[in-house]
Design a protein around this motif. Structure first.
Motif, PDB file in Angstrom:
ATOM      1  N   UNK A  88       0.197  -1.316   0.006  1.00 52.58           N
ATOM      2  CA  UNK A  88       0.231   0.340   0.251  1.00 52.58           C
ATOM      3  C   UNK A  88       0.968   1.350  -0.152  1.00 52.58           C
ATOM      4  N   UNK A  89       1.290   0.894   0.574  1.00 51.46           N
ATOM      5  CA  UNK A  89       2.674   2.551   1.051  1.00 51.46           C
ATOM      6  C   UNK A  89       3.613   2.944  -0.960  1.00 51.46           C
ATOM      7  N   UNK A  90       4.187   1.419  -1.526  1.00 54.92           N
ATOM      8  CA  UNK A  90       4.946   1.416  -2.330  1.00 54.92           C
ATOM      9  C   UNK A  90       3.762   1.627  -3.290  1.00 54.92           C
ATOM     10  N   UNK A  91       2.515   1.770  -3.278  1.00 57.13           N
ATOM     11  CA  UNK A  91       1.670   2.359  -4.669  1.00 57.13           C
ATOM     12  C   UNK A  91       0.835   3.953  -4.688  1.00 57.13           C
ATOM     13  N   UNK A  92       1.916   4.099  -3.406  1.00 62.87           N
ATOM     14  CA  UNK A  92       0.488   5.915  -2.763  1.00 62.87           C
ATOM     15  C   UNK A  92       1.501   6.371  -4.521  1.00 62.87           C
ATOM     16  N   UNK A  93       0.629   6.539  -5.551  1.00 58.30           N
ATOM     17  CA  UNK A  93       1.223   8.080  -6.495  1.00 58.30           C
ATOM     18  C   UNK A  93       2.513   8.646  -6.039  1.00 58.30           C
ATOM     19  N   UNK A  94       3.677   9.543  -6.996  1.00 61.71           N
ATOM     20  CA  UNK A  94       4.187  10.372  -6.442  1.00 61.71           C
ATOM     21  C   UNK A  94       3.856  11.919  -6.050  1.00 61.71           C
ATOM     22  N   UNK A  95       2.466  11.880  -7.092  1.00 64.39           N
ATOM     23  CA  UNK A  95       1.702  13.247  -6.664  1.00 64.39           C
ATOM     24  C   UNK A  95       0.925  13.055  -5.949  1.00 64.39           C
ATOM     25  N   UNK A  96       0.304  12.572  -4.336  1.00 68.01           N
ATOM     26  CA  UNK A  96       0.140  12.547  -2.965  1.00 68.01           C
ATOM     27  C   UNK A  96       1.193  12.682  -2.639  1.00 68.01           C
ATOM     28  N   UNK A  97       1.227  13.162  -1.400  1.00 68.22           N
ATOM     29  CA  UNK A  97       2.525  13.296   0.034  1.00 68.22           C
ATOM     30  C   UNK A  97       1.407  13.090   0.776  1.00 68.22           C
ATOM     31  N   UNK A  98       2.574  12.408   2.026  1.00 64.24           N
ATOM     32  CA  UNK A  98       1.803  12.448   3.070  1.00 64.24           C
ATOM     33  C   UNK A  98       3.024  12.279   3.784  1.00 64.24           C
ATOM     34  N   UNK A 122      -1.592  12.446  11.076  1.00 65.68           N
ATOM     35  CA  UNK A 122      -0.848  12.663  10.030  1.00 65.68           C
ATOM     36  C   UNK A 122      -1.556  13.154   8.747  1.00 65.68           C
ATOM     37  N   UNK A 123      -0.722  13.649   7.712  1.00 65.08           N
ATOM     38  CA  UNK A 123      -1.539  15.195   6.402  1.00 65.08           C
ATOM     39  C   UNK A 123      -1.276  14.159   5.361  1.00 65.08           C
ATOM     40  N   UNK A 124      -1.862  14.334   4.753  1.00 66.26           N
ATOM     41  CA  UNK A 124      -2.015  13.868   3.138  1.00 66.26           C
ATOM     42  C   UNK A 124      -2.778  15.267   2.414  1.00 66.26           C
ATOM     43  N   UNK A 125      -1.117  15.788   1.104  1.00 66.43           N
ATOM     44  CA  UNK A 125      -0.798  16.637   0.310  1.00 66.43           C
ATOM     45  C   UNK A 125      -1.327  17.944   1.290  1.00 66.43           C
ATOM     46  N   UNK A 126      -0.655  17.628   2.432  1.00 64.23           N
ATOM     47  CA  UNK A 126      -0.273  19.515   3.459  1.00 64.23           C
ATOM     48  C   UNK A 126      -2.042  18.907   4.287  1.00 64.23           C
ATOM     49  N   UNK A 127      -2.799  18.490   4.133  1.00 65.61           N
ATOM     50  CA  UNK A 127      -3.618  18.495   4.872  1.00 65.61           C
ATOM     51  C   UNK A 127      -4.330  17.415   6.159  1.00 65.61           C
ATOM     52  N   UNK A 128      -4.872  17.585   7.631  1.00 66.24           N
ATOM     53  CA  UNK A 128      -4.726  17.257   8.543  1.00 66.24           C
ATOM     54  C   UNK A 128      -5.176  16.119   8.206  1.00 66.24           C
ATOM     55  N   UNK A 129      -5.182  14.568   7.530  1.00 63.24           N
ATOM     56  CA  UNK A 129      -5.570  13.775   8.103  1.00 63.24           C
ATOM     57  C   UNK A 129      -6.134  13.215   9.425  1.00 63.24           C
ATOM     58  N   UNK A 130      -5.619  12.319  10.139  1.00 63.04           N
ATOM     59  CA  UNK A 130      -6.156  11.831  11.205  1.00 63.04           C
ATOM     60  C   UNK A 130      -5.074  11.796  12.515  1.00 63.04           C
ATOM     61  N   UNK A 131      -4.847  11.653  13.566  1.00 67.18           N
ATOM     62  CA  UNK A 131      -3.964  12.049  14.443  1.00 67.18           C
ATOM     63  C   UNK A 131      -4.587  10.879  15.502  1.00 67.18           C
ATOM     64  N   UNK A 132      -2.924  10.136  16.055  1.00 67.32           N
ATOM     65  CA  UNK A 132      -3.255   9.420  16.965  1.00 67.32           C
ATOM     66  C   UNK A 132      -2.286   8.680  18.322  1.00 67.32           C
TER      67      UNK A 132
END
Length: 169
Positions: A88-98, A122-132
């Motif tokens: 899953x991590x390896x398949x994240x596109x280069x255009x997606x920043x996490x 945790x941030x995806x494309x600079x936006x907060x997705x979740x925390x924990x």
């Protein structure tokens, strides 16, 4: 005047002893530092999508779990294989920043067992997705620490850099 200076000196010496004691407790042992470095290396490999490094940091029998609340408020425990995680991590596109930003570390070591707990956002494309909170269990195999278990919590509420363990009644 002399008694006042002696009293002030005694207070100063007591404060220095207390401060020195606290700073001594805050020092990591070499094993705690090594376990922390393994977790930090995990996140470097994670952000670099480096499947080889991720495999080298983990024991072959690693277990991964997550605890999260769904839309209805039910708390669920999910289990994933480490291989699926790496795919899953390896398949994240280069255009997606996490980015997973770690805020704190709590480290406990007892012989060949270490527990490293981190709070994160945790941030995806600079936006907060979740925390924990992440909890890593590590096993010292020969001269290196290997991750044997990872469990994390995931929340979309109350996320900020001061996230702490939260207990809900």
């Amino acid at each position: 005047m002399l008694h006042s200076n002696l009293r002030d000196m005694k207070i100063l010496v007591c404060l220095l002893v207390i401060i020195t004691g606290f700073s001594a407790d805050a020092q990591e042992t070499p094993e705690e530092t090594a376990a922390k470095k393994t977790v930090e290396s995990f996140f470097v490999a994670f952000h670099d999508q480096d499947s080889i490094a991720l495999r080298e940091l983990a024991h072959p029998s690693i277990t991964m779990q997550s605890i999260a609340e769904d839309e209805e408020g039910n708390v669920n425990l999910t289990t994933d294989t480490y291989s699926d995680f790496i795919k899953a991590i390896s398949s994240i596109p280069e255009t997606t920043k996490f980015e997973e930003k770690l805020h704190s570390f709590e480290i406990k070591v007892n012989g060949p067992l270490a527990n490293v707990i981190t709070t994160y956002s945790f941030f995806v494309n600079g936006e907060l997705s979740h925390c924990g909170v992440n909890s890593f269990q590590l096993f010292k195999e020969e001269d290196s620490w290997k991750i044997i278990y990872i469990v994390d919590t995931r929340s979309k509420e109350d996320c900020d850099s001061s996230i702490q363990f939260r207990i809900k009644n």
